[in-house]
Design an enzyme around this catalytic site. Structure first.
Site, PDB file in Angstrom:
ATOM      1  N   HIS A   6       0.814  -1.217   0.000  1.00  0.00           N
ATOM      2  CA  HIS A   6       0.000   0.000   0.000  1.00  0.00           C
ATOM      3  C   HIS A   6       0.852   1.275   0.000  1.00  0.00           C
ATOM      4  CE1 HIS A   6      -3.552  -2.559   1.601  1.00  0.00           C
ATOM      5  NE2 HIS A   6      -3.546  -2.503   0.294  1.00  0.00           N
ATOM      6  N   HIS A  56      -8.580  -6.881  -7.899  1.00  0.00           N
ATOM      7  CA  HIS A  56      -8.922  -7.770  -6.774  1.00  0.00           C
ATOM      8  C   HIS A  56      -9.039  -6.867  -5.549  1.00  0.00           C
ATOM      9  CE1 HIS A  56      -7.025 -10.399  -9.740  1.00  0.00           C
ATOM     10  NE2 HIS A  56      -7.507 -11.459  -9.117  1.00  0.00           N
ATOM     11  N   SER A 102      -7.009  -1.272  -0.562  1.00  0.00           N
ATOM     12  CA  SER A 102      -6.586  -0.522  -1.750  1.00  0.00           C
ATOM     13  C   SER A 102      -7.677   0.421  -2.290  1.00  0.00           C
ATOM     14  CB  SER A 102      -6.070  -1.461  -2.836  1.00  0.00           C
ATOM     15  OG  SER A 102      -6.948  -2.548  -3.052  1.00  0.00           O
ATOM     16  N   GLU A 107     -14.241  -6.966  -7.727  1.00  0.00           N
ATOM     17  CA  GLU A 107     -14.093  -8.028  -6.715  1.00  0.00           C
ATOM     18  C   GLU A 107     -14.982  -9.209  -7.109  1.00  0.00           C
ATOM     19  OE1 GLU A 107     -12.329  -8.698  -3.694  1.00  0.00           O
ATOM     20  OE2 GLU A 107     -13.577 -10.485  -3.748  1.00  0.00           O
ATOM     21  N   ASP A 166     -14.440 -11.758 -12.236  1.00  0.00           N
ATOM     22  CA  ASP A 166     -13.044 -12.189 -12.192  1.00  0.00           C
ATOM     23  C   ASP A 166     -12.095 -11.022 -12.511  1.00  0.00           C
ATOM     24  OD1 ASP A 166     -10.805 -14.085 -12.271  1.00  0.00           O
ATOM     25  OD2 ASP A 166     -10.831 -13.641 -14.411  1.00  0.00           O
ATOM     26  N   ASP A 179      -3.920  -7.608  -7.512  1.00  0.00           N
ATOM     27  CA  ASP A 179      -3.542  -8.102  -6.177  1.00  0.00           C
ATOM     28  C   ASP A 179      -4.278  -9.414  -5.882  1.00  0.00           C
ATOM     29  OD1 ASP A 179      -2.625  -8.225  -3.567  1.00  0.00           O
ATOM     30  OD2 ASP A 179      -3.940  -6.638  -2.820  1.00  0.00           O
TER      31      ASP A 179
HETATM   32  C1  LIG Z   1      -5.221  -9.870  -1.485  1.00  0.00           C
HETATM   33  S1  LIG Z   1      -6.928  -9.606  -1.458  1.00  0.00           S
HETATM   34  C2  LIG Z   1      -7.122  -7.987  -2.065  1.00  0.00           C
HETATM   35  C3  LIG Z   1      -6.729  -6.908  -1.138  1.00  0.00           C
HETATM   36  C4  LIG Z   1      -6.914  -5.517  -1.684  1.00  0.00           C
HETATM   37  N1  LIG Z   1      -6.413  -5.385  -3.039  1.00  0.00           N
HETATM   38  C5  LIG Z   1      -6.218  -4.518  -0.813  1.00  0.00           C
HETATM   39  O1  LIG Z   1      -5.061  -4.190  -1.115  1.00  0.00           O
HETATM   40  O2  LIG Z   1      -6.799  -4.023   0.135  1.00  0.00           O
HETATM   41  C6  LIG Z   1      -7.508 -10.561  -2.809  1.00  0.00           C
HETATM   42  C7  LIG Z   1      -8.985 -10.391  -3.101  1.00  0.00           C
HETATM   43  O3  LIG Z   1      -9.283 -11.038  -4.329  1.00  0.00           O
HETATM   44  C8  LIG Z   1     -10.581 -11.585  -4.248  1.00  0.00           C
HETATM   45  N2  LIG Z   1     -10.651 -12.604  -5.309  1.00  0.00           N
HETATM   46  C9  LIG Z   1     -10.433 -13.930  -5.260  1.00  0.00           C
HETATM   47  N3  LIG Z   1     -10.470 -14.468  -6.499  1.00  0.00           N
HETATM   48  C10 LIG Z   1     -10.731 -13.435  -7.354  1.00  0.00           C
HETATM   49  C11 LIG Z   1     -10.883 -13.325  -8.761  1.00  0.00           C
HETATM   50  N4  LIG Z   1     -10.763 -14.401  -9.556  1.00  0.00           N
HETATM   51  N5  LIG Z   1     -11.153 -12.123  -9.282  1.00  0.00           N
HETATM   52  C12 LIG Z   1     -11.262 -11.011  -8.492  1.00  0.00           C
HETATM   53  N6  LIG Z   1     -11.118 -11.049  -7.161  1.00  0.00           N
HETATM   54  C13 LIG Z   1     -10.855 -12.236  -6.593  1.00  0.00           C
HETATM   55  C14 LIG Z   1     -10.691 -12.087  -2.841  1.00  0.00           C
HETATM   56  O4  LIG Z   1     -12.064 -12.186  -2.453  1.00  0.00           O
HETATM   57  C15 LIG Z   1      -9.921 -10.995  -2.077  1.00  0.00           C
HETATM   58  O5  LIG Z   1     -10.814 -10.000  -1.631  1.00  0.00           O
END
Ligand SMILES: C[S@@+](CC[C@H](N)C(=O)[O-])C[C@H]1O[C@@H](n2cnc3c(N)ncnc32)[C@H](O)[C@@H]1O
Length: 277
Positions: A18, A41, A99, A117, A142, A163
């Protein structure tokens, strides 16, 4: 889809990623032309560090909690720490900006955030959290698909933050593929992808794939809480960048050296160019 970021919010890996993200978005504000940030993500947007999930792991106590009250942070940490403090105006640390919150705080009128998300409940939370805030679009689906569908942004200027949760066995390969596709669609955009450093082998395979010359101006940055000698734990927080702005590496070094000392990291910092101009 088991990964829940609430368990890890504000830990050392979040602090490193971050702080870097804030520096990148801050640079986009140097020019008046509007920009768009795509967060593929996005997670929850805001995390309650006193809730059950974060309390159970306590990761934030060895992360943001060690920085929150410090008054000697360098300028390169300013935007990130201001965002954390803005969520905790009474001065005691409870809320942590994910984020989307971090990016939203750095937008100017006319700039945009697209927060994507997959998890339906998290997407709903994002919709509620940002309902009254202009410039924010919440997308559900996705993240790698969003990297194709949402790029290039209408502004033709901006950043994609990727992410993923690294639950899939082939996540590094999927990430490399998605970055190439995203870059084909938006070759002038800045990309930053997060990856975990557990053992070196999968990371090095990913980095050598990204260094094959198909994409230029690739950088790598790793903030190592521990040396990578036990691949069952998260040893480091890694970032692969494409088209990072001028002086980003210098600013990131300033930020991470201070964080590294404050968190007492044992594995050091790596910031280098993987593929040049
Ligand atoms: C590492 S966390 C993200 C944290 C966020 N980017 C932050 O920095 O605060 C990963 C996220 O991806 C989501 N996720 C899982 N598979 C995914 C996909 N195929 N596409 C998008 N999001 C996904 C999860 O639910 C989770 O919230």
């Amino acid at each position: 889809m088991n990964y829940r970021h609430a368990f890890h919010a504000g830990g050392f890996a979040d602090v490193a990623k971050h702080a870097a993200l804030a520096l990148l978005v801050e640079r986009l504000r140097d020019k008046p032309k509007p920009f768009c940030v795509l967060d593929t993500h996005a997670g929850l947007g805001e995390y309650d560090l006193l809730a059950d999930a974060a309390t159970r792991t306590g990761e934030w106590r060895d992360g943001i909690a060690r920085l929150f009250g410090r008054t000697d942070a360098p300028d390169a940490m300013g935007a990130y720490l201001r965002a954390v403090r803005a969520l905790n105006p009474d001065g005691s640390l409870r809320w942590y900006p994910g984020s989307p919150r971090l990016v939203r705080d750095l937008l100017r009128p006319g700039d945009r955030l697209v927060a994507n998300e997959l998890h339906p409940a998290d997407a709903e939370t994002l919709r509620r959290t940002f309902a009254r805030e202009p410039g924010v679009e919440i997308a559900e689906g996705d993240g790698y698909t969003a990297l194709k569908a949402k790029l290039p942004p209408a502004e033709r200027r901006g950043l994609a933050f990727v992410d993923p949760p690294f639950e899939r066995k082939d996540e590094f390969a999927a990430l490399a593929r998605a970055l190439r596709q995203g870059h084909r669609r938006f070759a002038t955009g800045t990309f930053v992808a997060w990856y975990p450093v557990k053992g070196r082998a999968p990371v090095d395979a990913f980095l050598s794939e990204m260094a094959d010359g198909r994409i230029r101006r690739v950088g790598v940055a790793e903030f190592m809480r521990f040396p990578p000698d036990d691949d069952r734990r998260l040893n480091g927080s890694g970032l692969l960048t494409v088209n990072a702005p001028w002086k980003f590496e210098e600013r990131l070094r300033e930020a991470w050296e201070w964080c590294g000392a404050a968190l007492g990291i044992e594995g050091g910092i790596r910031i280098e160019t993987l593929v040049g101009e």
